[in-house]
Design a protein around this motif. Structure first.
Motif, mmCIF file in Angstrom:
data_model
loop_
_atom_site.group_PDB
_atom_site.id
_atom_site.type_symbol
_atom_site.label_atom_id
_atom_site.label_comp_id
_atom_site.label_asym_id
_atom_site.label_seq_id
_atom_site.Cartn_x
_atom_site.Cartn_y
_atom_site.Cartn_z
ATOM 1 N N TRP A 130 -0.911 -7.299 -11.816
ATOM 2 C CA TRP A 130 -0.675 -5.861 -11.810
ATOM 3 C C TRP A 130 0.663 -5.467 -12.441
ATOM 4 O O TRP A 130 0.937 -4.285 -12.643
ATOM 5 C CB TRP A 130 -0.748 -5.303 -10.392
ATOM 6 N N VAL A 131 1.511 -6.438 -12.760
ATOM 7 C CA VAL A 131 2.834 -6.156 -13.325
ATOM 8 C C VAL A 131 2.717 -5.965 -14.831
ATOM 9 O O VAL A 131 2.162 -6.806 -15.529
ATOM 10 C CB VAL A 131 3.825 -7.304 -13.018
ATOM 11 N N GLU A 132 3.224 -4.829 -15.310
ATOM 12 C CA GLU A 132 3.274 -4.574 -16.744
ATOM 13 C C GLU A 132 4.649 -4.978 -17.267
ATOM 14 O O GLU A 132 5.659 -4.629 -16.686
ATOM 15 C CB GLU A 132 3.020 -3.103 -17.034
ATOM 16 N N VAL A 133 4.663 -5.698 -18.368
ATOM 17 C CA VAL A 133 5.903 -6.173 -18.967
ATOM 18 C C VAL A 133 6.232 -5.292 -20.167
ATOM 19 O O VAL A 133 5.362 -5.038 -21.002
ATOM 20 C CB VAL A 133 5.743 -7.644 -19.425
ATOM 21 N N MET A 134 7.487 -4.834 -20.230
ATOM 22 C CA MET A 134 7.920 -4.107 -21.414
ATOM 23 C C MET A 134 7.892 -5.070 -22.585
ATOM 24 O O MET A 134 8.325 -6.203 -22.470
ATOM 25 C CB MET A 134 9.338 -3.572 -21.230
ATOM 26 N N THR A 136 9.030 -4.268 -26.081
ATOM 27 C CA THR A 136 9.605 -3.515 -27.192
ATOM 28 C C THR A 136 10.290 -4.508 -28.127
ATOM 29 O O THR A 136 10.442 -5.684 -27.791
ATOM 30 C CB THR A 136 10.640 -2.493 -26.671
ATOM 31 N N PRO A 137 10.741 -4.071 -29.288
ATOM 32 C CA PRO A 137 11.461 -4.993 -30.181
ATOM 33 C C PRO A 137 12.719 -5.587 -29.547
ATOM 34 O O PRO A 137 13.178 -6.649 -29.951
ATOM 35 C CB PRO A 137 11.825 -4.110 -31.382
ATOM 36 N N GLU A 138 13.253 -4.939 -28.518
ATOM 37 C CA GLU A 138 14.451 -5.437 -27.837
ATOM 38 C C GLU A 138 14.134 -6.434 -26.726
ATOM 39 O O GLU A 138 15.040 -7.011 -26.139
ATOM 40 C CB GLU A 138 15.271 -4.280 -27.236
ATOM 41 N N ASP A 139 12.884 -6.637 -26.416
ATOM 42 C CA ASP A 139 12.487 -7.532 -25.336
ATOM 43 C C ASP A 139 12.107 -8.901 -25.893
ATOM 44 O O ASP A 139 11.429 -9.013 -26.909
ATOM 45 C CB ASP A 139 11.300 -6.943 -24.560
ATOM 46 N N ILE A 140 12.553 -9.952 -25.185
ATOM 47 C CA ILE A 140 12.238 -11.324 -25.558
ATOM 48 C C ILE A 140 11.421 -11.921 -24.420
ATOM 49 O O ILE A 140 11.808 -11.824 -23.256
ATOM 50 C CB ILE A 140 13.540 -12.128 -25.783
ATOM 51 N N LEU A 141 10.278 -12.519 -24.741
ATOM 52 C CA LEU A 141 9.334 -12.982 -23.726
ATOM 53 C C LEU A 141 9.236 -14.506 -23.703
ATOM 54 O O LEU A 141 9.168 -15.147 -24.759
ATOM 55 C CB LEU A 141 7.945 -12.395 -24.006
ATOM 56 N N PHE A 142 9.213 -15.074 -22.477
ATOM 57 C CA PHE A 142 9.065 -16.512 -22.283
ATOM 58 C C PHE A 142 8.040 -16.767 -21.186
ATOM 59 O O PHE A 142 8.120 -16.164 -20.116
ATOM 60 C CB PHE A 142 10.391 -17.159 -21.859
ATOM 61 N N GLY A 143 7.132 -17.687 -21.422
ATOM 62 C CA GLY A 143 6.169 -18.088 -20.397
ATOM 63 C C GLY A 143 6.841 -18.860 -19.278
ATOM 64 O O GLY A 143 6.430 -18.797 -18.135
ATOM 65 N N GLY A 144 7.897 -19.590 -19.607
ATOM 66 C CA GLY A 144 8.655 -20.386 -18.637
ATOM 67 C C GLY A 144 10.116 -19.977 -18.663
ATOM 68 O O GLY A 144 10.437 -18.792 -18.676
ATOM 69 N N TYR A 145 10.985 -20.984 -18.724
ATOM 70 C CA TYR A 145 12.424 -20.714 -18.765
ATOM 71 C C TYR A 145 12.852 -20.313 -20.174
ATOM 72 O O TYR A 145 12.234 -20.732 -21.157
ATOM 73 C CB TYR A 145 13.214 -21.943 -18.304
#
Length: 163
Positions: A130-134, A136-145
């Motif tokens: 249910w959590v939405e993740v931002m 945007t171009p300023e956001d960096i996403l990682f599945g783990g650490y």
């Protein structure tokens, strides 16, 4: 270097710590952060010098060592999550593997914190559906650490406070 001051919700515990890395840029979505801090997570994102930690009301603090079921098997974590025994506010983390540092929860800091120029979202493999993740171009996403430590991120971003 900024001196960060924090407290629990009921006022039984107050603390202060000096931090070279006060930007709350990192948001963690693991089940430990979600369930102990509430909401989507976002717990470990500031680092302070452990030798500068001052605590008033230490007798009101409990410590929880979560089990690392998601990443490292069913072993108790070396990270102790300190919380108020009365109102359950998450205060800071101390980890015996990193005795030089203390990790205050941004939500417990009463001092004004700077707004980070970007956010790093970590442990996304474990986020609640249910959590939405931002994203945007300023956001960096990682599945783990993440690739960078808190210290490295602040230095790379030119935000490390040495004064």
């Amino acid at each position: 270097m900024p001196r960060l001051e924090g407290s629990c919700h009921c006022g039984a515990v107050r603390f202060a710590v000096v931090s070279h890395t006060p930007e709350p840029y990192q948001q963690c979505y693991c089940s430990i952060c979600r369930k102990t801090a509430g909401g989507g997570g976002y717990a470990i994102n500031i680092m302070g010098e452990a030798e500068t930690l001052e605590v008033e009301g230490e007798e009101h603090i409990g410590v929880y060592h979560a089990h690392e079921t998601e990443a490292q098997g069913d072993e108790p974590s070396s990270a102790g999550r300190h919380f108020c025994k009365h109102c359950a506010s998450c205060l800071f983390i101390r980890d015996s593997n990193y005795p030089k540092w203390v990790y205050p929860f941004a939500s417990a800091i009463d001092s004004a914190l700077p707004v980070p120029p970007e956010r790093t979202h970590i442990m996304l493999h474990y986020k609640a559906s249910w959590v939405e993740v931002m994203d945007t171009p300023e956001d960096i996403l990682f599945g783990g650490y993440p690739d960078l430590s808190i210290d490295e991120w602040h230095r790379r971003s030119g935000l490390y406070r040495s004064d």
